[in-house]
Every structure is written in structure tokens, then in C-alpha cells.
Design a protein around this motif. Structure first.
Motif, PDB file in Angstrom:
ATOM      1  N   VAL A   3       5.484  -2.287  10.006  1.00  0.00           N
ATOM      2  CA  VAL A   3       4.741  -1.260  10.745  1.00  0.00           C
ATOM      3  C   VAL A   3       5.511  -0.838  11.991  1.00  0.00           C
ATOM      4  O   VAL A   3       5.692   0.349  12.248  1.00  0.00           O
ATOM      5  N   ARG A   7       7.483   2.595  12.401  1.00  0.00           N
ATOM      6  CA  ARG A   7       6.580   3.342  13.289  1.00  0.00           C
ATOM      7  C   ARG A   7       5.512   4.084  12.488  1.00  0.00           C
ATOM      8  O   ARG A   7       5.324   5.287  12.628  1.00  0.00           O
ATOM      9  N   VAL A   8       4.830   3.345  11.616  1.00  0.00           N
ATOM     10  CA  VAL A   8       3.742   3.878  10.802  1.00  0.00           C
ATOM     11  C   VAL A   8       2.534   2.960  10.944  1.00  0.00           C
ATOM     12  O   VAL A   8       2.628   1.870  11.494  1.00  0.00           O
ATOM     13  N   GLY A   9       1.414   3.405  10.420  1.00  0.00           N
ATOM     14  CA  GLY A   9       0.198   2.612  10.489  1.00  0.00           C
ATOM     15  C   GLY A   9       0.162   1.519   9.424  1.00  0.00           C
ATOM     16  O   GLY A   9       0.826   1.603   8.388  1.00  0.00           O
ATOM     17  N   GLU A  10      -0.619   0.502   9.694  1.00  0.00           N
ATOM     18  CA  GLU A  10      -0.770  -0.598   8.742  1.00  0.00           C
ATOM     19  C   GLU A  10      -1.327  -0.104   7.412  1.00  0.00           C
ATOM     20  O   GLU A  10      -0.941  -0.596   6.358  1.00  0.00           O
ATOM     21  N   ARG A  11      -2.233   0.856   7.465  1.00  0.00           N
ATOM     22  CA  ARG A  11      -2.836   1.387   6.232  1.00  0.00           C
ATOM     23  C   ARG A  11      -1.770   2.033   5.337  1.00  0.00           C
ATOM     24  O   ARG A  11      -1.809   1.881   4.118  1.00  0.00           O
ATOM     25  N   SER A  12      -0.812   2.739   5.933  1.00  0.00           N
ATOM     26  CA  SER A  12       0.258   3.350   5.142  1.00  0.00           C
ATOM     27  C   SER A  12       1.074   2.292   4.424  1.00  0.00           C
ATOM     28  O   SER A  12       1.373   2.415   3.234  1.00  0.00           O
ATOM     29  N   GLU A  14       0.145  -0.672   3.610  1.00  0.00           N
ATOM     30  CA  GLU A  14      -0.697  -1.277   2.561  1.00  0.00           C
ATOM     31  C   GLU A  14      -0.738  -0.381   1.316  1.00  0.00           C
ATOM     32  O   GLU A  14      -0.656  -0.869   0.189  1.00  0.00           O
ATOM     33  N   ARG A  15      -0.857   0.930   1.507  1.00  0.00           N
ATOM     34  CA  ARG A  15      -0.848   1.847   0.351  1.00  0.00           C
ATOM     35  C   ARG A  15       0.479   1.781  -0.387  1.00  0.00           C
ATOM     36  O   ARG A  15       0.523   1.767  -1.612  1.00  0.00           O
TER      37      ARG A  15
END
Length: 87
Positions: A3, A7-12, A14-15
Motif C-alpha cells: 500500500v 501509494r494506493v488504498g488497502e482495498r485496491s 485486496e482486489r
């Protein structure tokens, strides 16, 4: 951590992980920016023809194409919304 490095979100992340697990390497491939419209070859050819006609043919007073004007023209011609950056 992925993450922070990307520099991205945790949800991204995970997907992405889930797609890789379900579809293998093909699941990790980018599908492109969801914000950019996908114009067909025919639409791009028409856009080029309309741009050649110049801004006055589309209601602008001067002969200067700007990204904002091209964005507006794309919306008028194809009923597609895009960002100025995406033009």
C-alpha cells in the motif's frame, strides 16, 4: 508494505490479490483507467474530421482548440464524459 510502496488504498491491493488468486496472472493485468472513454476507430475518425472543421464550426469564436473544448466536443458528438486530462 505494498500500500505504501504503490501509494494506493488497502482495498485496491485486496482486489488485485483476489483477482490474481481467481484468474492467475491475467487477473493482474490493468484494464486501463476507468475514467477514460473508449472511442472506437470510427468515432476517432469522426472526431478528427470535426476537429479539422475548426472551433468556429462548433460555436467557438476563435480557431484555437483547447483540451477543454475537445472534451466538450467529445461529449456533444458521442455523449461520453471524460476529463480534460483524459482528452
Amino acid at each position: 508494505m505494498v500500500v505504501a510502496a504503490l501509494r494506493v488504498g488497502e482495498r485496491s491491493v485486496e482486489r488485485w490479490r483476489l483477482r490474481c488468486h481467481e484468474r492467475g496472472e491475467a487477473g493482474a493485468l490493468s484494464k486501463g483507467s476507468p475514467g477514460r472513454p473508449k472511442l472506437s476507430g470510427t468515432q476517432i475518425a469522426r472526431l478528427e474530421r470535426e476537429l479539422e472543421r475548426g472551433p468556429p464550426a462548433h460555436g467557438w469564436a476563435d480557431r484555437r482548440w483547447t483540451p477543454a473544448r475537445i472534451k466538450t466536443l467529445i461529449g456533444r458528438l458521442f455523449h461520453v464524459s471524460c476529463t480534460v486530462k483524459g482528452t
